[in-house]
Design a protein around this motif. Sequence first.
Motif, PDB file in Angstrom:
ATOM      1  N   ALA A  65      -9.908   0.056   1.226  1.00 52.74           N
ATOM      2  CA  ALA A  65     -10.946  -0.917   1.572  1.00 52.74           C
ATOM      3  C   ALA A  65     -10.675  -2.261   0.894  1.00 52.74           C
ATOM      4  O   ALA A  65     -10.796  -3.317   1.536  1.00 52.74           O
ATOM      5  N   GLN A  66     -10.286  -2.242  -0.365  1.00 52.12           N
ATOM      6  CA  GLN A  66      -9.986  -3.491  -1.079  1.00 52.12           C
ATOM      7  C   GLN A  66      -8.804  -4.213  -0.436  1.00 52.12           C
ATOM      8  O   GLN A  66      -8.818  -5.436  -0.301  1.00 52.12           O
ATOM      9  N   ALA A  67      -7.786  -3.461  -0.031  1.00 49.85           N
ATOM     10  CA  ALA A  67      -6.617  -4.076   0.606  1.00 49.85           C
ATOM     11  C   ALA A  67      -6.995  -4.712   1.940  1.00 49.85           C
ATOM     12  O   ALA A  67      -6.595  -5.843   2.238  1.00 49.85           O
ATOM     13  N   ILE A  68      -7.781  -4.000   2.733  1.00 46.35           N
ATOM     14  CA  ILE A  68      -8.218  -4.560   4.019  1.00 46.35           C
ATOM     15  C   ILE A  68      -9.074  -5.807   3.779  1.00 46.35           C
ATOM     16  O   ILE A  68      -8.884  -6.836   4.432  1.00 46.35           O
ATOM     17  N   ASP A  69     -10.012  -5.724   2.847  1.00 48.18           N
ATOM     18  CA  ASP A  69     -10.889  -6.863   2.551  1.00 48.18           C
ATOM     19  C   ASP A  69     -10.105  -8.074   2.053  1.00 48.18           C
ATOM     20  O   ASP A  69     -10.510  -9.218   2.282  1.00 48.18           O
ATOM     21  N   ALA A  70      -8.975  -7.836   1.389  1.00 43.60           N
ATOM     22  CA  ALA A  70      -8.134  -8.919   0.874  1.00 43.60           C
ATOM     23  C   ALA A  70      -7.191  -9.470   1.943  1.00 43.60           C
ATOM     24  O   ALA A  70      -6.420 -10.388   1.680  1.00 43.60           O
ATOM     25  N   GLY A  71      -7.232  -8.887   3.139  1.00 40.88           N
ATOM     26  CA  GLY A  71      -6.385  -9.367   4.231  1.00 40.88           C
ATOM     27  C   GLY A  71      -4.968  -8.835   4.213  1.00 40.88           C
ATOM     28  O   GLY A  71      -4.109  -9.346   4.935  1.00 40.88           O
ATOM     29  N   GLU A  72      -4.720  -7.819   3.403  1.00 43.54           N
ATOM     30  CA  GLU A  72      -3.375  -7.233   3.366  1.00 43.54           C
ATOM     31  C   GLU A  72      -3.120  -6.444   4.635  1.00 43.54           C
ATOM     32  O   GLU A  72      -4.040  -5.878   5.222  1.00 43.54           O
ATOM     33  N   LYS A  73      -1.869  -6.400   5.056  1.00 41.63           N
ATOM     34  CA  LYS A  73      -1.500  -5.687   6.281  1.00 41.63           C
ATOM     35  C   LYS A  73      -1.205  -4.231   5.936  1.00 41.63           C
ATOM     36  O   LYS A  73      -0.325  -3.931   5.140  1.00 41.63           O
ATOM     37  N   LEU A  74      -1.981  -3.332   6.545  1.00 41.53           N
ATOM     38  CA  LEU A  74      -1.795  -1.894   6.355  1.00 41.53           C
ATOM     39  C   LEU A  74      -1.465  -1.255   7.682  1.00 41.53           C
ATOM     40  O   LEU A  74      -1.916  -1.705   8.738  1.00 41.53           O
ATOM     41  N   GLU A  75      -0.685  -0.205   7.627  1.00 36.49           N
ATOM     42  CA  GLU A  75      -0.407   0.619   8.793  1.00 36.49           C
ATOM     43  C   GLU A  75      -0.681   2.062   8.410  1.00 36.49           C
ATOM     44  O   GLU A  75      -0.548   2.437   7.246  1.00 36.49           O
ATOM     45  N   ALA A  76      -1.050   2.852   9.409  1.00 35.93           N
ATOM     46  CA  ALA A  76      -1.323   4.269   9.156  1.00 35.93           C
ATOM     47  C   ALA A  76      -0.684   5.092  10.265  1.00 35.93           C
ATOM     48  O   ALA A  76      -0.509   4.616  11.394  1.00 35.93           O
ATOM     49  N   ARG A  77      -0.343   6.341   9.908  1.00 39.65           N
ATOM     50  CA  ARG A  77       0.236   7.241  10.901  1.00 39.65           C
ATOM     51  C   ARG A  77      -0.132   8.675  10.574  1.00 39.65           C
ATOM     52  O   ARG A  77      -0.412   9.014   9.413  1.00 39.65           O
ATOM     53  N   VAL A  78      -0.126   9.504  11.595  1.00 39.02           N
ATOM     54  CA  VAL A  78      -0.352  10.936  11.421  1.00 39.02           C
ATOM     55  C   VAL A  78       0.862  11.500  10.696  1.00 39.02           C
ATOM     56  O   VAL A  78       2.003  11.273  11.099  1.00 39.02           O
ATOM     57  N   SER A  79       0.629  12.216   9.616  1.00 39.78           N
ATOM     58  CA  SER A  79       1.757  12.796   8.883  1.00 39.78           C
ATOM     59  C   SER A  79       1.875  14.303   9.092  1.00 39.78           C
ATOM     60  O   SER A  79       2.973  14.858   9.015  1.00 39.78           O
ATOM     61  N   GLU A  94      -1.044   9.100   6.556  1.00 38.45           N
ATOM     62  CA  GLU A  94      -0.525   8.251   5.485  1.00 38.45           C
ATOM     63  C   GLU A  94      -0.870   6.802   5.784  1.00 38.45           C
ATOM     64  O   GLU A  94      -0.896   6.390   6.942  1.00 38.45           O
ATOM     65  N   VAL A  95      -1.124   6.056   4.722  1.00 38.44           N
ATOM     66  CA  VAL A  95      -1.410   4.642   4.820  1.00 38.44           C
ATOM     67  C   VAL A  95      -0.303   3.888   4.081  1.00 38.44           C
ATOM     68  O   VAL A  95       0.034   4.235   2.954  1.00 38.44           O
ATOM     69  N   PHE A  96       0.236   2.857   4.741  1.00 42.20           N
ATOM     70  CA  PHE A  96       1.331   2.077   4.186  1.00 42.20           C
ATOM     71  C   PHE A  96       0.942   0.607   4.071  1.00 42.20           C
ATOM     72  O   PHE A  96       0.266   0.077   4.968  1.00 42.20           O
ATOM     73  N   LEU A  97       1.376  -0.031   2.999  1.00 42.46           N
ATOM     74  CA  LEU A  97       1.242  -1.467   2.844  1.00 42.46           C
ATOM     75  C   LEU A  97       2.501  -2.087   3.426  1.00 42.46           C
ATOM     76  O   LEU A  97       3.613  -1.710   3.063  1.00 42.46           O
ATOM     77  N   VAL A  98       2.324  -3.016   4.362  1.00 42.33           N
ATOM     78  CA  VAL A  98       3.457  -3.695   4.980  1.00 42.33           C
ATOM     79  C   VAL A  98       3.821  -4.879   4.098  1.00 42.33           C
ATOM     80  O   VAL A  98       2.988  -5.768   3.870  1.00 42.33           O
ATOM     81  N   LEU A  99       5.049  -4.873   3.591  1.00 40.95           N
ATOM     82  CA  LEU A  99       5.504  -5.962   2.691  1.00 40.95           C
ATOM     83  C   LEU A  99       6.176  -7.067   3.466  1.00 40.95           C
ATOM     84  O   LEU A  99       6.654  -6.942   4.516  1.00 40.95           O
TER      85      LEU A  99
END
Length: 99
Positions: A65-79, A94-99
């Motif tokens: 939630a903090q990452a989304i609120d900060a505008g960071e790009k996240l991706e998720a996939r079924v693991s 899984e949730v990934f931070l896109v760098l």
Amino acid sequence: MLVQSSPLAGSQYYAVAELWPQIKPGDHLILIREPDNRHDRKAIRVEWNGRPLGYVPRAENRAVAQAIDAGEKLEARVSRLRDDPNPWRRVEFEVFLVL
């Protein structure tokens, strides 16, 4: 970068049973922040192809939630998918931070 791996919460209240034959490991998931959710102000809904599947577990949603609120790009996939009577064990993602 992997942020977290979690079970899908609340899937028993959504279309997971109906969609089960179509969902595959590796499928892309959308994370939708719900700051006005009356049950959890850090709530993050998880969707597959525009269909709600459940939520990031409340005990594990703060960092996402903090990452989304900060505008960071996240991706998720079924693991992982399991045919299990316990809904908390059926879908892992899984949730990934896109760098």
